[in-house]
Design a protein around this motif. Structure first.
Motif, PDB file in Angstrom:
ATOM      1  N   ARG A 142      -3.629  -3.194  -0.112  1.00 56.14           N
ATOM      2  CA  ARG A 142      -3.986  -2.802  -1.474  1.00 56.14           C
ATOM      3  C   ARG A 142      -5.276  -2.002  -1.474  1.00 56.14           C
ATOM      4  N   LYS A 143      -6.251  -2.460  -0.694  1.00 55.71           N
ATOM      5  CA  LYS A 143      -7.530  -1.757  -0.592  1.00 55.71           C
ATOM      6  C   LYS A 143      -7.324  -0.349  -0.038  1.00 55.71           C
ATOM      7  N   ASP A 158       4.086   5.362  -1.064  1.00 56.05           N
ATOM      8  CA  ASP A 158       3.428   4.691  -2.194  1.00 56.05           C
ATOM      9  C   ASP A 158       4.282   4.760  -3.457  1.00 56.05           C
ATOM     10  N   ALA A 161       3.404   2.192  -6.353  1.00 56.36           N
ATOM     11  CA  ALA A 161       2.192   2.580  -7.076  1.00 56.36           C
ATOM     12  C   ALA A 161       2.469   3.767  -7.987  1.00 56.36           C
ATOM     13  N   ILE A 178      -3.550  -0.792 -11.149  1.00 57.95           N
ATOM     14  CA  ILE A 178      -4.196   0.192 -10.268  1.00 57.95           C
ATOM     15  C   ILE A 178      -5.413   0.790 -10.948  1.00 57.95           C
ATOM     16  N   GLU A 181      -8.179  -1.779 -11.268  1.00 57.68           N
ATOM     17  CA  GLU A 181      -8.876  -2.042 -10.015  1.00 57.68           C
ATOM     18  C   GLU A 181      -9.760  -0.866  -9.586  1.00 57.68           C
TER      19      GLU A 181
END
Length: 609
Positions: A142-143, A158, A161, A178, A181
Protein backbone atom coordinates in the motif's frame (compact mmCIF):
# COMPACT_ATOMS: atom_id res chain seq x y z
CA UNK A 1 8.79 -10.32 42.97
CA UNK A 2 6.27 -8.18 41.07
CA UNK A 3 4.50 -5.68 43.37
CA UNK A 4 0.74 -6.04 43.68
CA UNK A 5 0.30 -2.32 44.44
CA UNK A 6 2.46 0.62 43.33
CA UNK A 7 5.06 1.78 45.86
CA UNK A 8 7.83 4.35 45.86
CA UNK A 9 10.65 3.35 43.49
CA UNK A 10 8.55 0.86 41.49
CA UNK A 11 8.65 0.56 37.71
CA UNK A 12 5.09 0.82 36.41
CA UNK A 13 3.25 1.12 33.10
CA UNK A 14 1.03 4.15 32.54
CA UNK A 15 -0.75 4.43 29.20
CA UNK A 16 1.77 2.21 27.42
CA UNK A 17 4.84 4.12 28.67
CA UNK A 18 7.18 3.34 31.59
CA UNK A 19 7.03 5.39 34.75
CA UNK A 20 8.79 5.53 38.12
CA UNK A 21 6.78 5.92 41.28
CA UNK A 22 8.22 8.91 43.12
CA UNK A 23 5.64 8.98 45.88
CA UNK A 24 2.29 7.58 46.99
CA UNK A 25 0.17 10.36 48.42
CA UNK A 26 -3.14 9.05 49.70
CA UNK A 27 -5.23 8.02 46.70
CA UNK A 28 -2.74 9.40 44.18
CA UNK A 29 0.51 8.07 42.73
CA UNK A 30 3.19 10.57 41.66
CA UNK A 31 5.03 9.38 38.54
CA UNK A 32 8.13 10.41 36.63
CA UNK A 33 7.43 9.48 32.99
CA UNK A 34 9.82 8.40 30.25
CA UNK A 35 8.54 11.18 28.00
CA UNK A 36 9.46 13.74 30.65
CA UNK A 37 7.60 15.48 33.46
CA UNK A 38 5.58 14.11 36.35
CA UNK A 39 1.95 13.16 36.71
CA UNK A 40 -0.45 12.40 39.56
CA UNK A 41 -2.67 9.43 38.73
CA UNK A 42 -4.90 6.91 40.46
CA UNK A 43 -3.29 3.59 41.54
CA UNK A 44 -5.70 1.66 39.31
CA UNK A 45 -4.38 3.52 36.27
CA UNK A 46 -0.90 1.99 36.53
CA UNK A 47 0.42 -1.59 36.31
CA UNK A 48 3.50 -2.45 38.45
CA UNK A 49 6.28 -4.32 36.61
CA UNK A 50 9.29 -4.29 38.98
CA UNK A 51 9.90 -3.27 42.61
CA UNK A 52 12.86 -1.06 41.57
CA UNK A 53 14.62 1.04 42.33
CA UNK A 54 14.59 2.75 38.92
CA UNK A 55 17.57 5.04 38.45
CA UNK A 56 16.52 6.59 35.11
CA UNK A 57 13.10 5.87 33.65
CA UNK A 58 14.37 6.99 30.24
CA UNK A 59 17.13 4.31 30.13
CA UNK A 60 15.27 1.01 30.22
CA UNK A 61 16.20 -0.65 26.91
CA UNK A 62 17.82 -4.04 27.55
CA UNK A 63 17.92 -5.00 23.87
CA UNK A 64 16.08 -7.85 22.16
CA UNK A 65 17.36 -10.60 24.40
CA UNK A 66 16.31 -14.21 23.76
CA UNK A 67 12.56 -13.67 23.81
CA UNK A 68 11.87 -16.23 21.08
CA UNK A 69 13.87 -18.91 22.94
CA UNK A 70 12.07 -18.12 26.20
CA UNK A 71 8.71 -18.54 24.42
CA UNK A 72 9.79 -21.89 22.98
CA UNK A 73 10.69 -23.04 26.48
CA UNK A 74 7.29 -22.09 27.93
CA UNK A 75 5.03 -22.58 24.84
CA UNK A 76 1.60 -23.55 26.04
CA UNK A 77 2.44 -22.92 29.70
CA UNK A 78 2.04 -20.15 32.26
CA UNK A 79 4.79 -17.92 33.70
CA UNK A 80 5.40 -14.48 35.21
CA UNK A 81 7.13 -11.44 33.83
CA UNK A 82 10.04 -12.19 36.18
CA UNK A 83 10.34 -15.74 34.74
CA UNK A 84 10.37 -14.32 31.20
CA UNK A 85 13.01 -11.68 31.97
CA UNK A 86 15.32 -14.15 33.72
CA UNK A 87 15.11 -16.66 30.88
CA UNK A 88 15.42 -14.09 28.07
CA UNK A 89 18.00 -11.80 29.68
CA UNK A 90 19.46 -13.81 32.56
CA UNK A 91 18.23 -11.37 35.21
CA UNK A 92 15.13 -9.52 36.38
CA UNK A 93 15.91 -5.79 36.47
CA UNK A 94 13.87 -2.72 35.70
CA UNK A 95 15.41 -2.64 32.19
CA UNK A 96 14.81 -6.36 31.46
CA UNK A 97 11.32 -6.13 32.97
CA UNK A 98 10.40 -3.27 30.62
CA UNK A 99 11.94 -4.94 27.56
CA UNK A 100 10.16 -8.21 28.39
CA UNK A 101 6.86 -6.37 28.87
CA UNK A 102 7.19 -4.76 25.46
CA UNK A 103 7.51 -8.25 23.98
CA UNK A 104 4.35 -9.27 25.84
CA UNK A 105 2.38 -6.27 24.56
CA UNK A 106 3.21 -7.22 20.98
CA UNK A 107 0.65 -9.98 21.57
CA UNK A 108 2.30 -12.57 19.36
CA UNK A 109 4.16 -14.88 21.80
CA UNK A 110 2.69 -13.98 25.18
CA UNK A 111 -0.50 -12.63 26.69
CA UNK A 112 -1.81 -11.80 30.16
CA UNK A 113 -0.76 -9.70 33.16
CA UNK A 114 2.76 -9.35 34.64
CA UNK A 115 2.12 -11.88 37.42
CA UNK A 116 0.11 -14.26 35.23
CA UNK A 117 1.37 -14.65 31.64
CA UNK A 118 0.56 -17.38 29.14
CA UNK A 119 3.02 -18.41 26.46
CA UNK A 120 0.76 -19.00 23.46
CA UNK A 121 0.88 -22.43 21.82
CA UNK A 122 2.97 -22.92 18.69
CA UNK A 123 0.00 -23.47 16.32
CA UNK A 124 -1.68 -20.24 17.43
CA UNK A 125 1.58 -18.28 17.15
CA UNK A 126 2.27 -19.66 13.67
CA UNK A 127 -1.18 -18.68 12.40
CA UNK A 128 -0.97 -15.23 14.01
CA UNK A 129 2.52 -14.68 12.63
CA UNK A 130 1.33 -15.54 9.13
CA UNK A 131 -1.51 -13.04 9.43
CA UNK A 132 0.84 -10.35 10.70
CA UNK A 133 3.35 -10.93 7.94
CA UNK A 134 0.59 -10.77 5.36
CA UNK A 135 -0.64 -7.53 6.91
CA UNK A 136 2.88 -6.09 6.89
CA UNK A 137 3.29 -7.11 3.27
CA UNK A 138 -0.02 -5.48 2.39
CA UNK A 139 1.00 -2.33 4.25
CA UNK A 140 4.29 -2.25 2.38
CA UNK A 141 2.52 -2.71 -0.93
CA UNK A 142 0.00 0.00 0.00
CA UNK A 143 2.84 2.37 0.88
CA UNK A 144 4.52 1.63 -2.44
CA UNK A 145 1.20 2.20 -4.27
CA UNK A 146 0.68 5.58 -2.62
CA UNK A 147 4.25 6.58 -3.43
CA UNK A 148 3.72 5.59 -7.08
CA UNK A 149 0.47 7.52 -7.31
CA UNK A 150 1.95 10.62 -5.68
CA UNK A 151 4.84 10.47 -8.16
CA UNK A 152 2.52 9.97 -11.15
CA UNK A 153 3.87 6.48 -11.79
CA UNK A 154 0.76 4.26 -11.63
CA UNK A 155 1.54 0.79 -13.00
CA UNK A 156 -0.72 -1.35 -15.21
CA UNK A 157 -1.25 -3.67 -12.24
CA UNK A 158 -2.82 -0.90 -10.14
CA UNK A 159 -6.27 -1.67 -11.49
CA UNK A 160 -8.02 -1.75 -8.12
CA UNK A 161 -6.63 1.67 -7.20
CA UNK A 162 -7.57 3.08 -10.59
CA UNK A 163 -11.11 1.73 -10.23
CA UNK A 164 -11.46 3.32 -6.78
CA UNK A 165 -10.36 6.71 -8.09
CA UNK A 166 -12.60 6.41 -11.14
CA UNK A 167 -15.66 5.70 -8.99
CA UNK A 168 -15.12 8.98 -7.17
CA UNK A 169 -14.13 10.91 -10.30
CA UNK A 170 -17.33 9.75 -12.03
CA UNK A 171 -19.55 10.51 -9.05
CA UNK A 172 -20.37 6.88 -8.20
CA UNK A 173 -19.10 7.33 -4.63
CA UNK A 174 -18.16 10.18 -2.31
CA UNK A 175 -15.10 8.67 -0.65
CA UNK A 176 -11.61 7.44 -1.54
CA UNK A 177 -9.23 5.84 0.93
CA UNK A 178 -6.39 6.58 -1.49
CA UNK A 179 -7.00 10.32 -1.48
CA UNK A 180 -7.51 10.27 2.27
CA UNK A 181 -4.21 8.47 2.82
CA UNK A 182 -2.45 10.90 0.48
CA UNK A 183 -3.83 13.81 2.48
CA UNK A 184 -5.88 15.12 -0.45
CA UNK A 185 -9.47 16.26 -0.64
CA UNK A 186 -11.90 13.44 -1.35
CA UNK A 187 -13.61 15.04 -4.33
CA UNK A 188 -14.35 14.08 -7.94
CA UNK A 189 -12.04 16.84 -9.18
CA UNK A 190 -9.13 15.63 -7.04
CA UNK A 191 -9.65 12.04 -8.17
CA UNK A 192 -9.67 13.24 -11.77
CA UNK A 193 -6.48 15.22 -11.13
CA UNK A 194 -4.70 12.11 -9.84
CA UNK A 195 -5.93 9.96 -12.74
CA UNK A 196 -4.66 12.57 -15.21
CA UNK A 197 -1.31 12.93 -13.44
CA UNK A 198 -0.82 9.17 -13.64
CA UNK A 199 -1.75 8.93 -17.30
CA UNK A 200 -4.68 6.63 -16.59
CA UNK A 201 -7.03 9.24 -18.02
CA UNK A 202 -6.30 11.60 -20.87
CA UNK A 203 -7.48 15.16 -21.27
CA UNK A 204 -10.26 13.85 -23.53
CA UNK A 205 -11.78 11.79 -20.73
CA UNK A 206 -14.94 13.74 -19.90
CA UNK A 207 -16.32 12.70 -16.48
CA UNK A 208 -19.19 15.16 -16.37
CA UNK A 209 -21.99 13.10 -17.98
CA UNK A 210 -21.42 10.34 -15.43
CA UNK A 211 -21.19 12.82 -12.54
CA UNK A 212 -24.56 14.31 -13.41
CA UNK A 213 -26.15 10.89 -13.90
CA UNK A 214 -26.65 11.41 -17.63
CA UNK A 215 -27.36 8.45 -19.92
CA UNK A 216 -24.17 6.81 -21.16
CA UNK A 217 -25.68 5.98 -24.56
CA UNK A 218 -28.62 6.86 -26.73
CA UNK A 219 -31.98 5.13 -26.76
CA UNK A 220 -32.37 1.89 -28.69
CA UNK A 221 -35.29 -0.21 -29.82
CA UNK A 222 -37.91 -0.63 -32.48
CA UNK A 223 -40.45 1.94 -33.62
CA UNK A 224 -44.03 0.96 -34.54
CA UNK A 225 -45.48 1.64 -37.95
CA UNK A 226 -47.52 4.78 -38.43
CA UNK A 227 -51.23 4.25 -37.81
CA UNK A 228 -53.42 4.27 -40.89
CA UNK A 229 -55.40 7.50 -40.62
CA UNK A 230 -56.41 10.56 -42.58
CA UNK A 231 -53.81 13.30 -42.90
CA UNK A 232 -54.08 16.65 -44.61
CA UNK A 233 -52.01 16.70 -47.77
CA UNK A 234 -49.68 19.72 -47.60
CA UNK A 235 -47.11 18.30 -49.99
CA UNK A 236 -47.87 21.06 -52.51
CA UNK A 237 -46.21 23.61 -50.20
CA UNK A 238 -42.49 24.36 -50.28
CA UNK A 239 -41.43 23.35 -46.78
CA UNK A 240 -37.91 23.95 -45.45
CA UNK A 241 -36.15 22.30 -42.52
CA UNK A 242 -33.32 24.71 -41.67
CA UNK A 243 -30.64 23.45 -39.28
CA UNK A 244 -26.94 23.54 -38.51
CA UNK A 245 -24.62 21.64 -40.82
CA UNK A 246 -24.40 18.06 -39.60
CA UNK A 247 -27.80 18.05 -37.90
CA UNK A 248 -29.14 14.49 -37.83
CA UNK A 249 -32.56 14.89 -36.21
CA UNK A 250 -34.61 17.39 -38.26
CA UNK A 251 -37.91 17.73 -36.46
CA UNK A 252 -39.37 21.04 -37.69
CA UNK A 253 -39.93 22.82 -40.97
CA UNK A 254 -41.67 25.98 -42.16
CA UNK A 255 -43.82 26.80 -45.18
CA UNK A 256 -46.21 29.48 -46.40
CA UNK A 257 -49.64 29.01 -47.96
CA UNK A 258 -50.74 32.45 -49.14
CA UNK A 259 -50.76 34.47 -45.95
CA UNK A 260 -50.94 31.38 -43.77
CA UNK A 261 -47.80 30.25 -41.95
CA UNK A 262 -47.29 26.54 -41.35
CA UNK A 263 -44.83 25.08 -38.89
CA UNK A 264 -44.54 21.35 -39.47
CA UNK A 265 -43.27 19.18 -36.64
CA UNK A 266 -42.25 15.52 -36.73
CA UNK A 267 -45.32 13.52 -35.73
CA UNK A 268 -43.67 11.52 -32.96
CA UNK A 269 -46.85 11.11 -30.93
CA UNK A 270 -48.30 9.05 -33.77
CA UNK A 271 -45.95 6.18 -32.84
CA UNK A 272 -45.31 7.11 -29.17
CA UNK A 273 -48.69 7.47 -27.43
CA UNK A 274 -48.81 7.86 -23.63
CA UNK A 275 -47.30 4.95 -21.67
CA UNK A 276 -46.09 3.15 -24.80
CA UNK A 277 -42.57 1.71 -24.76
CA UNK A 278 -41.26 4.73 -26.67
CA UNK A 279 -43.02 7.13 -24.33
CA UNK A 280 -41.60 5.43 -21.23
CA UNK A 281 -38.09 5.46 -22.73
CA UNK A 282 -38.33 9.14 -23.62
CA UNK A 283 -39.74 9.99 -20.19
CA UNK A 284 -36.84 8.24 -18.44
CA UNK A 285 -34.37 10.44 -20.37
CA UNK A 286 -36.17 13.79 -20.49
CA UNK A 287 -34.40 15.06 -23.59
CA UNK A 288 -31.63 14.33 -26.04
CA UNK A 289 -28.20 15.08 -24.58
CA UNK A 290 -25.90 17.04 -26.89
CA UNK A 291 -22.20 16.71 -26.10
CA UNK A 292 -19.07 17.67 -28.03
CA UNK A 293 -18.26 13.98 -28.55
CA UNK A 294 -21.75 13.10 -29.79
CA UNK A 295 -25.39 13.02 -28.81
CA UNK A 296 -27.33 10.59 -26.64
CA UNK A 297 -30.77 10.49 -28.12
CA UNK A 298 -34.07 10.52 -26.26
CA UNK A 299 -35.60 8.18 -28.86
CA UNK A 300 -34.10 5.33 -30.91
CA UNK A 301 -32.43 6.10 -34.25
CA UNK A 302 -35.33 4.39 -36.01
CA UNK A 303 -37.63 7.15 -34.78
CA UNK A 304 -35.55 9.79 -36.55
CA UNK A 305 -35.24 7.64 -39.68
CA UNK A 306 -38.99 7.20 -39.88
CA UNK A 307 -40.16 10.61 -38.64
CA UNK A 308 -37.38 13.11 -39.35
CA UNK A 309 -38.58 15.80 -41.73
CA UNK A 310 -36.96 15.66 -45.14
CA UNK A 311 -35.37 12.26 -44.65
CA UNK A 312 -37.92 10.67 -47.01
CA UNK A 313 -39.81 11.93 -50.06
CA UNK A 314 -42.81 12.67 -47.87
CA UNK A 315 -42.82 13.01 -44.10
CA UNK A 316 -45.60 12.65 -41.52
CA UNK A 317 -46.05 15.82 -39.49
CA UNK A 318 -48.25 17.48 -36.93
CA UNK A 319 -48.68 20.85 -38.62
CA UNK A 320 -49.50 24.10 -36.83
CA UNK A 321 -51.11 26.73 -39.04
CA UNK A 322 -51.90 30.38 -38.29
CA UNK A 323 -52.03 33.87 -39.69
CA UNK A 324 -50.15 36.90 -38.37
CA UNK A 325 -52.26 40.01 -37.92
CA UNK A 326 -50.90 43.52 -38.50
CA UNK A 327 -50.24 43.92 -34.76
CA UNK A 328 -48.35 40.62 -34.59
CA UNK A 329 -51.18 38.62 -33.01
CA UNK A 330 -51.74 35.07 -34.28
CA UNK A 331 -55.18 34.24 -35.64
CA UNK A 332 -56.98 31.29 -37.28
CA UNK A 333 -54.89 28.74 -35.43
CA UNK A 334 -55.27 25.07 -36.33
CA UNK A 335 -53.39 21.84 -35.64
CA UNK A 336 -53.62 18.92 -38.09
CA UNK A 337 -51.82 15.66 -38.84
CA UNK A 338 -50.34 16.05 -42.31
CA UNK A 339 -48.07 14.85 -45.08
CA UNK A 340 -45.34 17.27 -46.15
CA UNK A 341 -42.49 17.38 -48.62
CA UNK A 342 -39.50 18.97 -46.95
CA UNK A 343 -36.28 20.37 -48.35
CA UNK A 344 -33.39 20.43 -45.90
CA UNK A 345 -31.16 23.52 -45.81
CA UNK A 346 -28.26 24.61 -43.67
CA UNK A 347 -28.46 28.04 -42.08
CA UNK A 348 -25.81 29.32 -44.45
CA UNK A 349 -27.61 27.96 -47.50
CA UNK A 350 -30.93 29.38 -46.32
CA UNK A 351 -29.30 32.73 -45.62
CA UNK A 352 -28.35 33.02 -49.28
CA UNK A 353 -32.02 32.55 -50.21
CA UNK A 354 -33.60 34.95 -47.75
CA UNK A 355 -34.56 37.34 -50.54
CA UNK A 356 -36.41 34.53 -52.34
CA UNK A 357 -40.00 33.44 -51.75
CA UNK A 358 -41.37 32.02 -49.56
CA UNK A 359 -38.50 32.70 -47.14
CA UNK A 360 -38.61 36.46 -47.67
CA UNK A 361 -42.33 36.65 -46.86
CA UNK A 362 -41.93 34.29 -43.89
CA UNK A 363 -39.21 36.58 -42.56
CA UNK A 364 -41.53 39.60 -42.87
CA UNK A 365 -44.27 37.86 -40.92
CA UNK A 366 -41.78 36.65 -38.33
CA UNK A 367 -40.51 40.20 -37.84
CA UNK A 368 -44.07 41.45 -37.46
CA UNK A 369 -44.65 38.89 -34.72
CA UNK A 370 -41.32 39.76 -33.10
CA UNK A 371 -42.22 43.43 -33.04
CA UNK A 372 -45.46 42.57 -31.27
CA UNK A 373 -43.58 40.54 -28.67
CA UNK A 374 -41.19 43.38 -27.98
CA UNK A 375 -44.08 45.81 -27.69
CA UNK A 376 -45.29 43.47 -24.93
CA UNK A 377 -41.98 43.69 -23.07
CA UNK A 378 -40.00 40.75 -24.51
CA UNK A 379 -36.41 40.62 -23.35
CA UNK A 380 -33.80 40.25 -26.09
CA UNK A 381 -30.07 40.17 -25.62
CA UNK A 382 -27.20 38.51 -27.41
CA UNK A 383 -24.14 37.00 -25.77
CA UNK A 384 -21.42 35.14 -27.68
CA UNK A 385 -22.25 31.51 -28.50
CA UNK A 386 -20.10 28.77 -29.96
CA UNK A 387 -20.55 25.17 -31.06
CA UNK A 388 -17.97 22.83 -29.53
CA UNK A 389 -17.26 19.53 -31.27
CA UNK A 390 -14.74 16.71 -30.88
CA UNK A 391 -14.03 15.34 -34.35
CA UNK A 392 -13.09 11.79 -35.24
CA UNK A 393 -9.37 12.58 -35.07
CA UNK A 394 -9.62 13.84 -31.50
CA UNK A 395 -9.37 17.51 -32.46
CA UNK A 396 -11.53 20.00 -30.58
CA UNK A 397 -13.30 22.31 -33.03
CA UNK A 398 -14.88 25.53 -31.77
CA UNK A 399 -17.12 27.38 -34.20
CA UNK A 400 -18.76 30.72 -33.36
CA UNK A 401 -22.53 30.74 -33.94
CA UNK A 402 -23.21 33.65 -36.22
CA UNK A 403 -26.31 35.80 -36.05
CA UNK A 404 -27.89 35.07 -39.45
CA UNK A 405 -31.21 36.15 -40.90
CA UNK A 406 -32.04 32.48 -41.49
CA UNK A 407 -31.35 31.61 -37.86
CA UNK A 408 -33.50 34.51 -36.71
CA UNK A 409 -36.32 33.33 -38.98
CA UNK A 410 -36.24 29.80 -37.54
CA UNK A 411 -36.06 31.05 -33.96
CA UNK A 412 -39.01 33.36 -34.44
CA UNK A 413 -41.20 30.87 -36.30
CA UNK A 414 -40.60 28.26 -33.59
CA UNK A 415 -41.66 30.81 -30.97
CA UNK A 416 -44.72 31.57 -33.10
CA UNK A 417 -45.57 27.86 -33.17
CA UNK A 418 -45.15 27.59 -29.39
CA UNK A 419 -47.45 30.55 -28.84
CA UNK A 420 -49.97 29.17 -31.33
CA UNK A 421 -50.04 25.79 -29.58
CA UNK A 422 -50.52 27.45 -26.18
CA UNK A 423 -53.35 29.60 -27.54
CA UNK A 424 -54.96 26.59 -29.21
CA UNK A 425 -54.77 24.56 -25.99
CA UNK A 426 -56.32 27.42 -24.02
CA UNK A 427 -59.16 27.79 -26.49
CA UNK A 428 -59.86 24.05 -26.53
CA UNK A 429 -59.56 23.57 -22.76
CA UNK A 430 -56.60 21.26 -23.32
CA UNK A 431 -53.97 20.61 -20.66
CA UNK A 432 -50.38 20.67 -21.94
CA UNK A 433 -46.99 21.54 -20.45
CA UNK A 434 -46.88 25.34 -20.67
CA UNK A 435 -43.59 27.22 -20.31
CA UNK A 436 -43.68 30.36 -18.19
CA UNK A 437 -41.12 32.85 -16.95
CA UNK A 438 -41.38 35.73 -14.45
CA UNK A 439 -40.08 39.18 -15.38
CA UNK A 440 -36.39 40.01 -14.73
CA UNK A 441 -35.47 41.15 -11.24
CA UNK A 442 -34.36 44.75 -11.72
CA UNK A 443 -32.89 46.83 -14.52
CA UNK A 444 -29.59 46.12 -16.25
CA UNK A 445 -27.06 48.92 -16.66
CA UNK A 446 -24.36 49.52 -19.23
CA UNK A 447 -24.55 48.77 -22.92
CA UNK A 448 -23.48 46.13 -25.40
CA UNK A 449 -22.00 43.00 -23.86
CA UNK A 450 -21.90 44.61 -20.42
CA UNK A 451 -25.66 45.23 -20.57
CA UNK A 452 -26.36 41.74 -21.96
CA UNK A 453 -24.26 40.09 -19.24
CA UNK A 454 -25.97 42.09 -16.51
CA UNK A 455 -29.41 41.36 -17.95
CA UNK A 456 -28.76 37.62 -18.06
CA UNK A 457 -27.96 37.69 -14.36
CA UNK A 458 -31.32 39.35 -13.71
CA UNK A 459 -33.30 36.78 -15.70
CA UNK A 460 -35.34 34.36 -13.64
CA UNK A 461 -35.55 30.71 -14.65
CA UNK A 462 -38.43 29.51 -16.77
CA UNK A 463 -40.49 26.58 -15.56
CA UNK A 464 -43.04 24.13 -16.89
CA UNK A 465 -46.56 24.22 -15.48
CA UNK A 466 -49.85 22.68 -16.55
CA UNK A 467 -51.67 26.00 -16.58
CA UNK A 468 -50.84 28.97 -18.85
CA UNK A 469 -49.07 31.96 -17.39
CA UNK A 470 -47.14 34.77 -19.13
CA UNK A 471 -43.64 34.14 -20.43
CA UNK A 472 -42.04 37.51 -19.68
CA UNK A 473 -38.80 36.74 -21.47
CA UNK A 474 -40.64 36.14 -24.74
CA UNK A 475 -43.27 38.83 -24.18
CA UNK A 476 -46.12 36.32 -24.61
CA UNK A 477 -49.30 35.74 -22.65
CA UNK A 478 -48.87 31.97 -23.07
CA UNK A 479 -46.22 29.71 -24.53
CA UNK A 480 -45.42 26.02 -24.87
CA UNK A 481 -42.39 24.30 -26.32
CA UNK A 482 -43.84 22.08 -29.01
CA UNK A 483 -41.45 21.95 -31.98
CA UNK A 484 -38.93 19.29 -30.87
CA UNK A 485 -40.75 16.09 -29.87
CA UNK A 486 -37.85 14.00 -31.13
CA UNK A 487 -35.56 15.74 -28.64
CA UNK A 488 -37.62 17.00 -25.67
CA UNK A 489 -40.10 15.00 -23.64
CA UNK A 490 -42.28 17.98 -22.67
CA UNK A 491 -42.70 18.70 -26.40
CA UNK A 492 -43.70 15.08 -26.97
CA UNK A 493 -46.31 15.28 -24.19
CA UNK A 494 -47.74 18.44 -25.76
CA UNK A 495 -48.00 16.58 -29.07
CA UNK A 496 -49.66 13.58 -27.44
CA UNK A 497 -52.31 15.88 -25.97
CA UNK A 498 -52.78 17.84 -29.19
CA UNK A 499 -52.91 14.74 -31.35
CA UNK A 500 -55.42 12.95 -29.15
CA UNK A 501 -57.65 16.01 -29.17
CA UNK A 502 -57.56 16.80 -32.90
CA UNK A 503 -58.12 13.17 -33.87
CA UNK A 504 -61.28 12.95 -31.78
CA UNK A 505 -59.99 11.33 -28.61
CA UNK A 506 -60.13 12.44 -25.00
CA UNK A 507 -56.82 13.77 -23.75
CA UNK A 508 -55.66 12.91 -20.21
CA UNK A 509 -56.60 15.40 -17.49
CA UNK A 510 -54.33 17.61 -15.43
CA UNK A 511 -53.77 15.15 -12.57
CA UNK A 512 -52.88 12.32 -14.94
CA UNK A 513 -50.50 14.55 -16.87
CA UNK A 514 -48.89 15.88 -13.69
CA UNK A 515 -48.15 12.35 -12.55
CA UNK A 516 -46.64 11.46 -15.92
CA UNK A 517 -44.26 14.40 -16.16
CA UNK A 518 -43.25 14.47 -12.48
CA UNK A 519 -39.47 14.49 -12.26
CA UNK A 520 -38.88 15.22 -15.94
CA UNK A 521 -37.97 18.84 -15.24
CA UNK A 522 -35.14 17.81 -12.91
CA UNK A 523 -33.88 15.31 -15.49
CA UNK A 524 -33.73 18.05 -18.10
CA UNK A 525 -31.96 20.46 -15.76
CA UNK A 526 -29.33 17.79 -15.06
CA UNK A 527 -28.83 17.32 -18.81
CA UNK A 528 -28.34 21.05 -19.32
CA UNK A 529 -25.79 21.15 -16.48
CA UNK A 530 -24.03 18.22 -18.13
CA UNK A 531 -23.90 20.01 -21.46
CA UNK A 532 -22.47 23.17 -19.90
CA UNK A 533 -19.80 21.26 -17.98
CA UNK A 534 -18.81 19.12 -20.97
CA UNK A 535 -18.60 22.13 -23.27
CA UNK A 536 -16.41 23.89 -20.71
CA UNK A 537 -14.24 20.78 -20.42
CA UNK A 538 -13.54 20.65 -24.15
CA UNK A 539 -13.00 24.40 -24.40
CA UNK A 540 -10.28 24.00 -21.79
CA UNK A 541 -8.80 21.05 -23.68
CA UNK A 542 -8.68 23.31 -26.73
CA UNK A 543 -6.91 26.07 -24.77
CA UNK A 544 -4.52 23.59 -23.17
CA UNK A 545 -3.45 22.41 -26.59
CA UNK A 546 -2.87 25.96 -27.84
CA UNK A 547 -0.05 26.53 -25.36
CA UNK A 548 0.69 30.25 -25.61
CA UNK A 549 -2.87 31.32 -26.43
CA UNK A 550 -3.55 35.03 -26.67
CA UNK A 551 -6.82 36.74 -27.49
CA UNK A 552 -9.20 39.56 -26.71
CA UNK A 553 -11.95 39.80 -24.17
CA UNK A 554 -14.41 42.37 -22.89
CA UNK A 555 -14.65 43.22 -19.20
CA UNK A 556 -18.27 42.44 -18.28
CA UNK A 557 -18.14 43.36 -14.60
CA UNK A 558 -15.57 44.25 -11.99
CA UNK A 559 -15.41 43.41 -8.28
CA UNK A 560 -12.33 44.87 -6.65
CA UNK A 561 -9.09 43.72 -8.30
CA UNK A 562 -10.85 40.96 -10.24
CA UNK A 563 -13.51 40.92 -12.88
CA UNK A 564 -15.46 38.72 -15.23
CA UNK A 565 -14.20 38.85 -18.81
CA UNK A 566 -16.12 37.62 -21.86
CA UNK A 567 -14.04 35.96 -24.59
CA UNK A 568 -16.34 36.07 -27.64
CA UNK A 569 -14.40 33.61 -29.83
CA UNK A 570 -14.67 30.93 -27.14
CA UNK A 571 -17.87 32.02 -25.33
CA UNK A 572 -15.77 31.71 -22.19
CA UNK A 573 -16.27 33.82 -19.06
CA UNK A 574 -13.20 33.53 -16.80
CA UNK A 575 -12.54 35.54 -13.66
CA UNK A 576 -9.34 37.52 -14.21
CA UNK A 577 -7.18 39.84 -12.11
CA UNK A 578 -7.40 43.17 -13.95
CA UNK A 579 -5.18 46.25 -14.22
CA UNK A 580 -6.56 49.05 -12.05
CA UNK A 581 -7.57 51.19 -15.01
CA UNK A 582 -9.80 48.61 -16.71
CA UNK A 583 -13.53 49.16 -16.28
CA UNK A 584 -16.57 47.25 -17.60
CA UNK A 585 -16.87 47.56 -21.36
CA UNK A 586 -13.11 47.81 -21.90
CA UNK A 587 -11.41 45.48 -24.36
CA UNK A 588 -8.57 43.58 -22.74
CA UNK A 589 -5.76 41.40 -24.12
CA UNK A 590 -5.57 38.05 -22.40
CA UNK A 591 -2.62 35.67 -22.17
CA UNK A 592 -3.27 32.09 -21.11
CA UNK A 593 -1.18 31.18 -18.06
CA UNK A 594 -2.68 27.82 -17.16
CA UNK A 595 -5.57 25.38 -17.41
CA UNK A 596 -6.97 23.44 -14.47
CA UNK A 597 -9.07 20.81 -16.20
CA UNK A 598 -10.48 19.12 -13.06
CA UNK A 599 -11.56 22.51 -11.67
CA UNK A 600 -12.93 23.57 -15.10
CA UNK A 601 -10.89 26.77 -14.89
CA UNK A 602 -8.56 28.64 -17.22
CA UNK A 603 -6.18 31.26 -15.87
CA UNK A 604 -5.24 34.39 -17.79
CA UNK A 605 -3.00 37.40 -17.43
CA UNK A 606 -4.71 40.61 -18.55
CA UNK A 607 -3.26 43.64 -20.32
CA UNK A 608 -4.94 46.76 -21.56
CA UNK A 609 -6.03 46.19 -25.13
Amino acid sequence: MIPSQPATGNLVVYKSQPGRVDAVEGDKVVLSLSEGGTKRVRPKDVTPLHPGPVADVRALDAGSGEIEEAWEAFAGESLTLADLAELAYGEFTPATAWSSWRAVTEGLLFEGEPDDLDARDAETVAADRERREAKQQAAAERKALLERLAAGEMSPEDTTAAAELERLALGATQTSFILRELGREESPAEAQRLLLANGHWTELTDPHPARFGAPQSGAEGDVPELPKEDRRDLTHLDAFAIDDVGNTDPDDAVSLDGDRVWVHVADVAAVAPPDSDLDVEARSRGATLYLPDGMRTMLPPAAVERLGLGLAATSPALSIGFRVADDGELTDIEVVPSWVQVTRLSYDAADERMDEQPLARLAELAERFRAGRHANGAVAFQLPEVAVRLDSSGEVVIRPIQELASRRLVTETMIMAGHAVARFAQAEGLVIPFAQQPAPQGEAGGEGLVWAYALRKLMRPSRVELAPEPHAGLGLSAYAQATSPLRRYHDLVAHQQLRTHVTGGTAPDKDTLAERIAGVGELVRALRRTERASNQHYKLVYLRRQGQWQGEGVVAERNGPKGRVLIPELALEPTVTLPKTLQPGTTVTLHLTGVDLPALEARFRAEEG
